[in-house]
Design an enzyme around this catalytic site. Structure first.
Site, PDB file in Angstrom:
ATOM      1  N   TYR A 185       0.898  -1.130   0.007  1.00  0.00           N
ATOM      2  CA  TYR A 185       0.314   0.140   0.039  1.00  0.00           C
ATOM      3  C   TYR A 185       0.852   1.315  -0.005  1.00  0.00           C
ATOM      4  O   TYR A 185       2.087   1.114   0.390  1.00  0.00           O
ATOM      5  CB  TYR A 185      -0.921  -0.132   1.020  1.00  0.00           C
ATOM      6  CG  TYR A 185      -0.192   0.053   2.668  1.00  0.00           C
ATOM      7  CD1 TYR A 185      -0.028   1.428   3.022  1.00  0.00           C
ATOM      8  CD2 TYR A 185       0.144  -0.865   3.325  1.00  0.00           C
ATOM      9  CE1 TYR A 185       0.748   1.707   4.294  1.00  0.00           C
ATOM     10  CE2 TYR A 185       0.474  -0.717   4.617  1.00  0.00           C
ATOM     11  CZ  TYR A 185       1.015   0.489   5.089  1.00  0.00           C
ATOM     12  OH  TYR A 185       1.479   0.892   6.330  1.00  0.00           O
ATOM     13  N   CYS A 186       0.434   2.244  -0.581  1.00  0.00           N
ATOM     14  CA  CYS A 186       0.937   3.778  -0.471  1.00  0.00           C
ATOM     15  C   CYS A 186      -0.095   4.563   0.328  1.00  0.00           C
ATOM     16  O   CYS A 186      -1.120   4.167   1.095  1.00  0.00           O
ATOM     17  CB  CYS A 186       1.527   4.215  -1.821  1.00  0.00           C
ATOM     18  SG  CYS A 186      -0.103   4.412  -2.908  1.00  0.00           S
ATOM     19  N   PHE A 187      -0.072   5.823   0.198  1.00  0.00           N
ATOM     20  CA  PHE A 187      -0.557   6.512   1.067  1.00  0.00           C
ATOM     21  C   PHE A 187      -2.373   6.443   0.679  1.00  0.00           C
ATOM     22  O   PHE A 187      -3.223   6.332   1.396  1.00  0.00           O
ATOM     23  CB  PHE A 187      -0.246   8.234   0.908  1.00  0.00           C
ATOM     24  CG  PHE A 187      -1.384   8.742   1.817  1.00  0.00           C
ATOM     25  CD1 PHE A 187      -1.216   8.877   3.375  1.00  0.00           C
ATOM     26  CD2 PHE A 187      -2.273   9.969   1.345  1.00  0.00           C
ATOM     27  CE1 PHE A 187      -2.043   9.909   4.061  1.00  0.00           C
ATOM     28  CE2 PHE A 187      -2.972  10.607   2.093  1.00  0.00           C
ATOM     29  CZ  PHE A 187      -2.830  10.698   3.488  1.00  0.00           C
ATOM     30  N   TYR A 189      -3.048   3.616   2.618  1.00  0.00           N
ATOM     31  CA  TYR A 189      -2.882   3.928   4.145  1.00  0.00           C
ATOM     32  C   TYR A 189      -4.090   4.722   4.816  1.00  0.00           C
ATOM     33  O   TYR A 189      -4.621   4.360   5.808  1.00  0.00           O
ATOM     34  CB  TYR A 189      -1.632   4.598   4.304  1.00  0.00           C
ATOM     35  CG  TYR A 189      -1.566   5.078   5.863  1.00  0.00           C
ATOM     36  CD1 TYR A 189      -1.326   4.525   6.677  1.00  0.00           C
ATOM     37  CD2 TYR A 189      -1.839   6.667   6.057  1.00  0.00           C
ATOM     38  CE1 TYR A 189      -1.135   5.236   8.043  1.00  0.00           C
ATOM     39  CE2 TYR A 189      -1.777   7.128   7.275  1.00  0.00           C
ATOM     40  CZ  TYR A 189      -1.329   6.198   8.303  1.00  0.00           C
ATOM     41  OH  TYR A 189      -1.427   7.264   9.541  1.00  0.00           O
TER      42      TYR A 189
END
Length: 365
Positions: free
Chosen positions: A94-96, A123
């Site tokens: 995952y990223c933001f 996130y």
């Protein structure tokens, strides 16, 4: 191939391993248990791409990102991602927001022969889920609070009950002036995330009520989530009433013996003793105003004498000479006053084992 997922609660219930692709500075501010920071870009690279995005737009920023993360740099990061994927076939990335960084990494992994799923919403969606848990818990389950004077082993009790939530463990702080540990305290975000996951797991296990240790509004540098704290203020309290000597010996073990062991284990004998001395003196200095200058000076001198004795190999008993008045002058009167404010909520009093059995019985109803 597993699909990309938005089943956020199940990820936490399963302790699913995850790669956090955000920059190190983002990860340091707050992340989740069972995640590892393997960023797509360093802090500096991310800052450059962000500036480019603001000045020249998305396409220019994407182009710069590919220029910054290429060749040997890209290969090194790919190898770390691939190693994680091999070791954690059930994991996710995952990223933001589940956007460009995670999709780019997912595509690079696919080109390397690995189909690895990402978390939709990233996130931000995971964090929102845990904040919902903290917000809703006060409406869903009754609470019981474990009270008792300093040295009553309240945290130990919390950790022996299946339906309890260890707030001090999540905060990585014991909640007193001597409450810090060798390693830094949790960030506010990490504290909230860890607490929410504990609550979520208890709810999933079918607990009919939750048990918390009696806490103030904050634990060290972190604040209790407002809905949680407000519910705790109105919940029934079981008070541990253990003898003074038992509590005194627990404090000697917890504040002095364990901390000397921890500091010397992490920092070596010489530096460990120096840092532990700073920890003890700092803890006393934090309550100087409440003790009053005269009592503070007496305790500080007594503490320094005890430190010299244990550093010289004479054992730890001399620390009882400042721990005893610390309980008598400061901690016990303070908690007696705080307990008087909760008198109408006290539903049980007993020694440690009796309180434990009482709460165990309540949880079985």
């Amino acid at each position: 191939m597993r699909e990309d997922t938005d089943n956020y609660r199940q990820l936490f219930l399963n302790d699913t391993p995850m790669i956090d692709l955000r920059a190190p500075i983002e990860f340091a501010q707050g992340a989740f248990p069972n995640t590892i920071s393997l960023p797509l870009m360093t802090d500096d690279e991310r800052a450059k791409v962000g500036t480019c995005y603001k000045q020249k737009g998305q396409q220019a920023a994407i182009k710069l990102g590919h220029e910054l993360v290429c060749g040997e740099i890209k290969a090194a990061r790919m190898e770390r991602w691939l190693s994680f994927c091999r070791n954690n076939p059930e994991g996710y990335i995952y990223c933001f927001r589940g956007g460009l960084r995670s999709h780019t990494t997912q595509q690079w992994l696919k080109e390397a022969g690995v189909n690895y799923p990402l978390i939709l919403g990233g996130y931000k969606a995971l964090r929102h889920t845990l904040l919902e848990v903290l917000s809703d818990v006060s409406k869903q389950l009754p609470f019981y609070i474990v009270g008792g004077k300093t040295g009553s082993a309240k945290t130990l009790m919390v950790n022996t009950l299946a339906n309890a939530v260890d707030l001090e463990g999540a905060a990585h702080h014991r909640g007193s002036s001597f409450g810090s540990f060798v390693n830094p305290q949790s960030t506010q975000i990490n504290f909230e995330n860890t607490t929410a996951i504990q609550i979520l797991k208890n709810q999933h296990a079918g607990c009919s009520q939750l048990v918390f240790e009696d806490e103030g509004r904050n634990i060290g540098s972190v604040d209790l989530p407002k809905p949680l704290y407000q519910k705790m203020l109105t919940s029934p309290v079981a008070v541990i009433e253990d003898p003074f000597e038992i509590r005194l010996q627990r404090l000697l073990q917890e504040y002095v013996i364990n901390m000397v062991d921890d500091y010397t284990r992490v920092h070596g004998e010489e530096q460990g003793h120096i840092l532990c001395e700073e920890y003890l003196l700092s803890g006393l200095d934090k309550i100087r105003k409440r003790l009053g200058n005269e009592r503070w000076q007496v305790l500080r001198q007594t503490m320094q004498n005890a430190i010299k004795q244990h550093q010289a190999g004479a054992g730890f008993d001399a620390h009882l000479n400042w721990l005893t008045p610390l309980l008598e002058w400061y901690y016990d009167p303070m908690y007696e006053y705080q307990l008087s404010l909760k008198a109408d909520r006290i539903v049980y009093r007993g020694n440690w084992q009796e309180c434990h059995d009482y709460l165990l019985h309540q949880s079985s109803k």
